[in-house]
Design an enzyme around this catalytic site. Structure first.
Site, PDB file in Angstrom:
ATOM      1  N   ASP A 153      -2.873  -9.513   4.371  1.00 25.64           N
ATOM      2  CA  ASP A 153      -1.881 -10.203   3.548  1.00 25.64           C
ATOM      3  C   ASP A 153      -2.087 -11.723   3.606  1.00 25.64           C
ATOM      4  O   ASP A 153      -2.281 -12.284   4.697  1.00 25.64           O
ATOM      5  CB  ASP A 153      -0.497  -9.840   4.124  1.00 25.64           C
ATOM      6  N   HIS A 280       2.191  -4.294  -5.994  1.00 22.91           N
ATOM      7  CA  HIS A 280       3.632  -4.301  -5.724  1.00 22.91           C
ATOM      8  C   HIS A 280       4.271  -5.670  -5.977  1.00 22.91           C
ATOM      9  O   HIS A 280       5.480  -5.800  -5.829  1.00 22.91           O
ATOM     10  CB  HIS A 280       3.849  -3.878  -4.272  1.00 22.91           C
ATOM     11  N   ASP A 281       3.481  -6.681  -6.313  1.00 18.81           N
ATOM     12  CA  ASP A 281       4.021  -8.026  -6.563  1.00 18.81           C
ATOM     13  C   ASP A 281       3.988  -8.410  -8.036  1.00 18.81           C
ATOM     14  O   ASP A 281       4.397  -9.517  -8.385  1.00 18.81           O
ATOM     15  CB  ASP A 281       3.189  -9.081  -5.804  1.00 18.81           C
TER      16      ASP A 281
HETATM   17  C1  NOJ Z   1       1.946 -11.003  -0.212  1.00 17.28           C
HETATM   18  C2  NOJ Z   1       2.553  -9.666  -0.356  1.00 17.28           C
HETATM   19  O1  NOJ Z   1       1.794  -8.927  -1.263  1.00 17.28           O
HETATM   20  C3  NOJ Z   1       3.985  -9.884  -0.801  1.00 17.28           C
HETATM   21  O2  NOJ Z   1       4.608  -8.688  -1.181  1.00 17.28           O
HETATM   22  C4  NOJ Z   1       4.714 -10.576   0.317  1.00 17.28           C
HETATM   23  O3  NOJ Z   1       6.009 -10.927  -0.111  1.00 17.28           O
HETATM   24  C5  NOJ Z   1       3.997 -11.836   0.762  1.00 17.28           C
HETATM   25  N1  NOJ Z   1       2.583 -11.672   0.867  1.00 17.28           N
HETATM   26  C6  NOJ Z   1       4.491 -12.287   2.105  1.00 17.28           C
HETATM   27  O4  NOJ Z   1       4.059 -11.383   3.089  1.00 17.28           O
END
Ligand code: NOJ
Length: 511
Positions: A153, A280-281
């Protein structure tokens, strides 16, 4: 491989990206025995498990942070603690990616701790060798469980300068801590202490606001840091001035330029891309770049074709393979993500009307991708008999059961995946750009040995035509989302709405 988003114990302030124990399984998700069974069962089918390693920060509920708060100096050195600036203000001017300043008061002390994300996600101090050893031990623990895939991440923000300097006026604060010089070294050290040399594990780094040059360094096989990298530039082509919480039609020529530049330049430098439209983002790509109402199957399969035949490793995010869309919500209180909620409040506070603010959030919220997997047309899309965290809205028509019986998207994804395994040109071929100026078609050419592959994708709901090279006029159709069985037989190739077509040729002289 199957990549799982974090399922470690977590207060779930950021959907599990706020880990409070790297060695456990959140009871809401299952048990360690479940994980072991999962690894073994997938392994028996030749499928690996990729775990999400959130090593830039921990939850403030993590034992390390709690012990730091309790006054243990050793654990205070695990985080970035700083006194207020001489003028009494915050230690620097960095902002949290979820809104507001990146600093929060450290307990009842006069210090602050750094959090680039939510205030409950405290950034770890990678300068401290003990932190690096602890994190390597975490990766080793999961490797010992048989896990051979790791997604790291936001890994390009671990190399912050020790001084944590404020961004000078007019400079984006992200440039102060992103892609720091030390990142490659930290990753190589982590590899040596945990996931192993290139080929022993599959690793992918999530690179926020990065550059091609840095990504070559991160993913070059000889440097041994990571197998591949995610970048996000191609998913910012519908941002106004680089700002996410805005709404505008996507810039197609810019999208093509980014996909092409990243493909060609990573090839020249020896780097390797991880390609994706969804995760997921991100809001669902079919809603952003195509037309899931008028052309659901064509939209989904065209987008898949565009990246599955590129040089790099394609990722499929759950639900994309059945054409899942953004949910059709009509009120802000249906959204649960901390980022969306903060963004809505901030937009309204800055003077944007509530209706417009809602429209923006609806088009950009991460919750768009986080609705439950739509298995069937039944209650809660067949996902659960409990109440899901987000409500599915179109599972009556978009679901796995319907796709399995008469769908066009899921079989197409299976076909694309098979092709990569049966045609080395897809996994190994060189890539060349194609028709860069065409206003509707994204295309490219792949070459390996005596074979060439032309990939054409029409990104719009209007038909169009594109000139192709003579060698492809009589080639064979490798895949088509309109069921074509013959090559165009003319140098002007007509494409229907959201059509995707790949033509393979073999030059006999070179065989
Ligand atoms: C990237 C992740 O994909 C996201 O979902 C998360 O909120 C941030 N990093 C912080 O960990």
């Amino acid at each position: 491989m199957v990549w799982f988003n974090p399922f470690f114990p977590s207060p779930q302030r950021d959907n599990g990206y706020d880990v409070s124990d790297y060695y456990g399984i959140d009871p809401a998700m299952g048990t360690m025995a479940d994980l072991e069974e999962l690894v073994a069962a997938l392994d028996s089918k030749g499928i690996g498990v990729m775990l999400d390693m959130v090593l830039n920060h921990t939850s403030t509920e993590h034992e390390w942070f709690q012990r730091a708060l309790a006054g243990e100096r050793d654990y205070q050195d695990y985080y970035y603690l700083r006194p207020a600036a001489p003028d009494g203000g915050l230690p620097n001017n960095w902002v949290s990616k979820f809104g507001g300043p990146a600093w929060e008061r450290f307990g009842n002390t006069d210090q602050y701790y750094l959090h680039l994300y939510d205030r409950t996600q405290a950034d770890l101090n990678w300068h401290n060798p003990r932190v690096r050893e602890e994190l390597a031990a975490v990766v080793r623990f999961w490797r010992d469980k048989g896990v051979r895939g790791f997604r790291f991440d936001v890994i390009n923000v671990i190399g912050k300068p020790w001084e944590l300097p404020s961004a000078p006026s007019g400079v984006d604060d992200r440039t102060m801590y992103t892609d720091g010089e030390s990142v490659v070294g930290y990753l190589r050290e982590l590899a040596a202490a945990s996931y192993g040399a290139a080929g022993e594990s599959i690793t992918v780094g999530e690179m926020s606001s990065t550059s091609i040059e840095r990504c070559i360094a991160y993913s070059h096989p000889q440097l041994g840091a990571l197998s591949m990298v995610f970048n996000f530039h191609h998913l910012k082509v519908d941002y106004v001035d680089g700002r996410k919480w805005t709404k505008t039609p996507f810039d197609f020529l810019e999208l093509k330029r980014l996909l092409t530049d990243w493909s060609l330049q990573m090839q020249v430098g020896g780097g390797w891309n991880a390609w994706f439209w969804n995760n997921h983002d991100q809001p669902r790509a079919v809603d952003r770049f195509a037309d899931p109402l008028r052309y659901p199957a064509e939209s989904a399969t065209m987008l898949a074709t565009a990246i599955h035949l590129l040089r790099g490793t394609p990722y499929v995010y759950m639900g994309e393979e059945i054409g899942m869309t953004d949910p059709r919500y009509s009120a802000i209180d249906e959204y649960v993500d901390v980022e969306a909620i903060n963004a809505y409040a901030e937009l309204v506070r800055s003077g944007v009307g509530p209706a417009e603010a809602f429209d923006i959030v609806r088009s950009k919220a991460r919750d768009n991708a986080r609705t439950p997997m739509q298995w069937d047309a039944g209650p809660n899309a067949g996902f659960s008999s409990g109440t899901p965290w987000l409500r599915p809205t179109n599972h009556e028509s978009v679901n796995v059961a319907a796709e399995e019986s008469a769908g066009r998207i899921l079989p197409y994804y299976r076909h694309l995946i098979r092709l990569r395994k049966t045609h080395p040109i897809i996994a190994e071929g060189q890539v060349e750009s194609f028709a860069l100026e065409h206003p509707q078609v994204f295309g490219y050419i792949r070459r390996l040995g005596g074979e060439s592959l032309l990939v054409l994708t029409n990104f719009y709901g209007d038909p169009t035509a594109v000139d192709i090279l003579p060698e492809f006029i009589t080639g064979s159709v490798l895949i088509s989302n309109y069921g074509r069985s013959r090559a165009p037989l003319t140098s002007r190739c007509q494409l229907r709405p959201y059509e995707a077509l790949a033509i393979l040729t073999t030059s006999h002289e070179e065989i």
